[in-house]
Design a protein around this motif. Structure first.
Motif, PDB file in Angstrom:
ATOM      1  N   THR A  39       0.736  -1.771  -0.016  1.00  0.00           N
ATOM      2  CA  THR A  39       0.464   0.747  -0.199  1.00  0.00           C
ATOM      3  C   THR A  39       0.847   0.856  -0.129  1.00  0.00           C
ATOM      4  OG1 THR A  39      -1.769  -1.504   1.378  1.00  0.00           O
ATOM      5  CG2 THR A  39      -1.908   1.398   1.390  1.00  0.00           C
ATOM      6  N   GLU A  40       0.638   1.506  -1.335  1.00  0.00           N
ATOM      7  CA  GLU A  40       1.721   2.935  -1.224  1.00  0.00           C
ATOM      8  C   GLU A  40       0.770   4.273  -1.476  1.00  0.00           C
ATOM      9  OE1 GLU A  40       4.522   4.984  -4.723  1.00  0.00           O
ATOM     10  OE2 GLU A  40       4.861   2.352  -3.757  1.00  0.00           O
ATOM     11  N   ARG A  41       1.364   5.438  -0.565  1.00  0.00           N
ATOM     12  CA  ARG A  41       0.705   6.690  -0.716  1.00  0.00           C
ATOM     13  C   ARG A  41       1.403   7.697  -0.759  1.00  0.00           C
ATOM     14  NH1 ARG A  41      -1.545   6.624   5.362  1.00  0.00           N
ATOM     15  NH2 ARG A  41       0.219   8.037   5.700  1.00  0.00           N
ATOM     16  N   ARG A  42       1.330   7.994  -2.051  1.00  0.00           N
ATOM     17  CA  ARG A  42       2.258   9.092  -2.420  1.00  0.00           C
ATOM     18  C   ARG A  42       1.933  10.211  -2.865  1.00  0.00           C
ATOM     19  NH1 ARG A  42       7.460   8.506  -6.054  1.00  0.00           N
ATOM     20  NH2 ARG A  42       8.447  10.425  -6.585  1.00  0.00           N
ATOM     21  N   THR A  43       2.484  11.609  -2.158  1.00  0.00           N
ATOM     22  CA  THR A  43       0.960  12.755  -3.094  1.00  0.00           C
ATOM     23  C   THR A  43       2.267  13.576  -4.090  1.00  0.00           C
ATOM     24  OG1 THR A  43       1.734  14.040  -1.156  1.00  0.00           O
ATOM     25  CG2 THR A  43      -0.164  13.178  -1.376  1.00  0.00           C
ATOM     26  N   GLN A  44       3.739  13.597  -3.882  1.00  0.00           N
ATOM     27  CA  GLN A  44       4.368  14.578  -4.872  1.00  0.00           C
ATOM     28  C   GLN A  44       5.675  13.913  -4.604  1.00  0.00           C
ATOM     29  OE1 GLN A  44       4.850  18.374  -3.876  1.00  0.00           O
ATOM     30  NE2 GLN A  44       2.293  18.647  -4.343  1.00  0.00           N
ATOM     31  N   VAL A  69       5.207   6.892   2.097  1.00  0.00           N
ATOM     32  CA  VAL A  69       4.742   5.880   3.050  1.00  0.00           C
ATOM     33  C   VAL A  69       4.620   4.140   2.509  1.00  0.00           C
ATOM     34  CG1 VAL A  69       3.344   5.173   5.098  1.00  0.00           C
ATOM     35  CG2 VAL A  69       3.896   7.712   4.639  1.00  0.00           C
ATOM     36  N   LEU A  70       5.171   3.199   3.172  1.00  0.00           N
ATOM     37  CA  LEU A  70       4.808   2.439   2.983  1.00  0.00           C
ATOM     38  C   LEU A  70       4.199   1.572   3.801  1.00  0.00           C
ATOM     39  CD1 LEU A  70       8.281   1.184   0.019  1.00  0.00           C
ATOM     40  CD2 LEU A  70       6.066   2.712  -0.384  1.00  0.00           C
ATOM     41  N   GLU A  71       3.663   0.178   3.173  1.00  0.00           N
ATOM     42  CA  GLU A  71       2.823  -0.570   4.318  1.00  0.00           C
ATOM     43  C   GLU A  71       2.277  -1.584   4.284  1.00  0.00           C
ATOM     44  OE1 GLU A  71       0.197   2.256   5.963  1.00  0.00           O
ATOM     45  OE2 GLU A  71       0.465   1.141   7.948  1.00  0.00           O
ATOM     46  N   ASP A  72       3.072  -2.713   4.828  1.00  0.00           N
ATOM     47  CA  ASP A  72       2.614  -4.303   4.084  1.00  0.00           C
ATOM     48  C   ASP A  72       2.749  -5.221   5.232  1.00  0.00           C
ATOM     49  OD1 ASP A  72       2.611  -4.573   1.538  1.00  0.00           O
ATOM     50  OD2 ASP A  72       4.708  -3.666   1.479  1.00  0.00           O
ATOM     51  N   PRO A  73       2.256  -6.742   5.448  1.00  0.00           N
ATOM     52  CA  PRO A  73       2.895  -7.195   6.353  1.00  0.00           C
ATOM     53  C   PRO A  73       3.776  -7.949   6.461  1.00  0.00           C
ATOM     54  CG  PRO A  73       0.852  -8.473   4.740  1.00  0.00           C
ATOM     55  CD  PRO A  73       0.804  -6.949   4.036  1.00  0.00           C
ATOM     56  N   GLY A  74       3.754  -7.880   7.247  1.00  0.00           N
ATOM     57  CA  GLY A  74       5.273  -9.167   7.661  1.00  0.00           C
ATOM     58  C   GLY A  74       5.338  -9.986   6.485  1.00  0.00           C
ATOM     59  N   THR A  75       6.743 -11.543   7.068  1.00  0.00           N
ATOM     60  CA  THR A  75       6.545 -12.451   6.136  1.00  0.00           C
ATOM     61  C   THR A  75       6.921 -13.810   6.338  1.00  0.00           C
ATOM     62  OG1 THR A  75       8.871 -11.699   5.103  1.00  0.00           O
ATOM     63  CG2 THR A  75       6.972 -11.253   3.604  1.00  0.00           C
ATOM     64  N   GLN A  76       7.669 -13.679   8.331  1.00  0.00           N
ATOM     65  CA  GLN A  76       8.003 -14.811   8.856  1.00  0.00           C
ATOM     66  C   GLN A  76       7.611 -14.527  10.255  1.00  0.00           C
ATOM     67  OE1 GLN A  76      12.275 -15.380   7.830  1.00  0.00           O
ATOM     68  NE2 GLN A  76      12.378 -14.453   5.552  1.00  0.00           N
ATOM     69  N   PRO A  77       7.809 -15.106  10.623  1.00  0.00           N
ATOM     70  CA  PRO A  77       7.257 -15.198  12.288  1.00  0.00           C
ATOM     71  C   PRO A  77       8.438 -15.628  12.939  1.00  0.00           C
ATOM     72  CG  PRO A  77       7.365 -18.301  11.067  1.00  0.00           C
ATOM     73  CD  PRO A  77       6.986 -16.776   9.872  1.00  0.00           C
ATOM     74  N   GLY A  78       9.079 -15.314  14.107  1.00  0.00           N
ATOM     75  CA  GLY A  78       9.661 -14.864  14.939  1.00  0.00           C
ATOM     76  C   GLY A  78       9.788 -14.491  16.167  1.00  0.00           C
ATOM     77  N   THR A 110       7.326   1.772   6.123  1.00  0.00           N
ATOM     78  CA  THR A 110       8.926   2.495   6.268  1.00  0.00           C
ATOM     79  C   THR A 110       7.877   3.998   5.662  1.00  0.00           C
ATOM     80  OG1 THR A 110       9.251   0.382   5.552  1.00  0.00           O
ATOM     81  CG2 THR A 110      10.761   2.594   5.455  1.00  0.00           C
ATOM     82  N   GLU A 111       8.910   4.704   6.435  1.00  0.00           N
ATOM     83  CA  GLU A 111       8.301   6.264   6.134  1.00  0.00           C
ATOM     84  C   GLU A 111       9.205   7.201   5.971  1.00  0.00           C
ATOM     85  OE1 GLU A 111       5.417   9.876   8.866  1.00  0.00           O
ATOM     86  OE2 GLU A 111       5.593   7.535   9.357  1.00  0.00           O
ATOM     87  N   LEU A 112       9.045   8.422   5.130  1.00  0.00           N
ATOM     88  CA  LEU A 112      10.406   8.366   4.315  1.00  0.00           C
ATOM     89  C   LEU A 112       9.963  10.708   5.556  1.00  0.00           C
ATOM     90  CD1 LEU A 112      12.652   9.792   3.499  1.00  0.00           C
ATOM     91  CD2 LEU A 112      11.466   9.719   0.994  1.00  0.00           C
ATOM     92  N   ALA A 113      10.799  10.507   5.804  1.00  0.00           N
ATOM     93  CA  ALA A 113      10.517  12.858   6.488  1.00  0.00           C
ATOM     94  C   ALA A 113      12.187  12.921   5.829  1.00  0.00           C
ATOM     95  CB  ALA A 113      10.514  12.362   7.945  1.00  0.00           C
ATOM     96  N   TRP A 114      11.610  14.285   5.753  1.00  0.00           N
ATOM     97  CA  TRP A 114      13.075  15.335   5.814  1.00  0.00           C
ATOM     98  C   TRP A 114      12.979  16.136   6.968  1.00  0.00           C
ATOM     99  CZ3 TRP A 114      15.420  13.798   2.214  1.00  0.00           C
ATOM    100  CH2 TRP A 114      15.183  12.964   0.491  1.00  0.00           C
ATOM    101  N   GLU A 115      12.065  16.018   7.796  1.00  0.00           N
ATOM    102  CA  GLU A 115      12.002  17.126   8.930  1.00  0.00           C
ATOM    103  C   GLU A 115      12.134  16.315  10.019  1.00  0.00           C
ATOM    104  OE1 GLU A 115      12.283  20.652   9.454  1.00  0.00           O
ATOM    105  OE2 GLU A 115      12.882  20.861   7.214  1.00  0.00           O
ATOM    106  N   PRO A 116      13.288  16.266  11.379  1.00  0.00           N
ATOM    107  CA  PRO A 116      14.630  17.397  10.812  1.00  0.00           C
ATOM    108  C   PRO A 116      15.505  17.020   9.786  1.00  0.00           C
ATOM    109  CG  PRO A 116      15.007  16.177  12.694  1.00  0.00           C
ATOM    110  CD  PRO A 116      13.554  15.937  12.569  1.00  0.00           C
ATOM    111  N   ALA A 117      16.275  17.597   8.750  1.00  0.00           N
ATOM    112  CA  ALA A 117      17.301  17.307   8.150  1.00  0.00           C
ATOM    113  C   ALA A 117      18.334  16.695   8.439  1.00  0.00           C
ATOM    114  CB  ALA A 117      17.693  19.228   7.103  1.00  0.00           C
ATOM    115  N   TRP A 118      18.516  15.771   8.053  1.00  0.00           N
ATOM    116  CA  TRP A 118      19.937  15.164   8.022  1.00  0.00           C
ATOM    117  C   TRP A 118      20.385  15.927   8.695  1.00  0.00           C
ATOM    118  CZ3 TRP A 118      24.676  13.851   6.067  1.00  0.00           C
ATOM    119  CH2 TRP A 118      25.313  13.273   6.947  1.00  0.00           C
ATOM    120  N   SER A 119      21.864  16.005   9.262  1.00  0.00           N
ATOM    121  CA  SER A 119      23.470  16.484   9.552  1.00  0.00           C
ATOM    122  C   SER A 119      24.219  15.133   9.772  1.00  0.00           C
ATOM    123  CB  SER A 119      23.405  17.586  10.043  1.00  0.00           C
ATOM    124  OG  SER A 119      22.926  16.852  11.933  1.00  0.00           O
TER     125      SER A 119
END
Length: 159
Positions: A3-8, A46-55, A135-144
């Protein structure tokens, strides 16, 4: 099924106020302090999925497995893994074994941004015991450079 949500496509972050302080290094083996997850910008990815392995079902073992998986992903331009490089802002594990990773990149114009995020997501899904991966990609705060581990700084000659 992903499931992918992406606006720009990712773009340059808005200019930061000089009064902002970095959050500090969060990429350590010890438990990650609970900070509010940064608000999503219009360029969210943002990406979302079920896991693949028990553990393992205990949180410390699962956290170690997630961190070990993230350390297998190398930055294509800097010879370091993304975890020690400080690109992982948050690893949140829920009691139901859902894993939520908030990450960033060294630069918003990274030509392989989408591929790195997909690699992180796939590795997260493959960790034994993860029931659901986000998994979510964020730009704030910026990496340093301050986000890098001491080992990474030493490897790059910054210490």
């Amino acid at each position: 099924m992903t499931t992918e949500r992406r606006t720009q496509p990712p773009s340059l972050p808005p200019s930061r106020s000089p009064s902002r302080r970095p959050l500090g290094v969060l990429n350590r083996e010890d438990p990650i302090p609970q900070h509010p997850v940064p608000a999503r910008a219009p360029d969210e990815f943002v990406l979302e999925d079920p896991g693949t392995q028990p553990g393992p079902s205990d949180e410390p073992s699962l956290r170690k497995a997630v961190i070990a998986a993230l350390r297998t992903i190398q930055d294509p331009e800097i010879p370091l893994n993304i975890y020690d490089l400080g690109l992982i802002y948050h690893v949140h594990l829920s009691p139901d074994q859902s894993a939520h990773v908030v990450m960033t990149l060294t630069a918003p114009g990274c030509p392989v941004a989408e591929q790195i995020v997909r690699d992180v997501h796939q590795k997260l899904r493959e960790v034994p015991g993860v029931s659901h991966a986000k998994t979510e990609l964020a730009w704030e705060p910026a990496w340093s450079r301050e986000r890098m581990s001491d080992a990474a700084k030493l490897q790059l000659g910054l210490l």
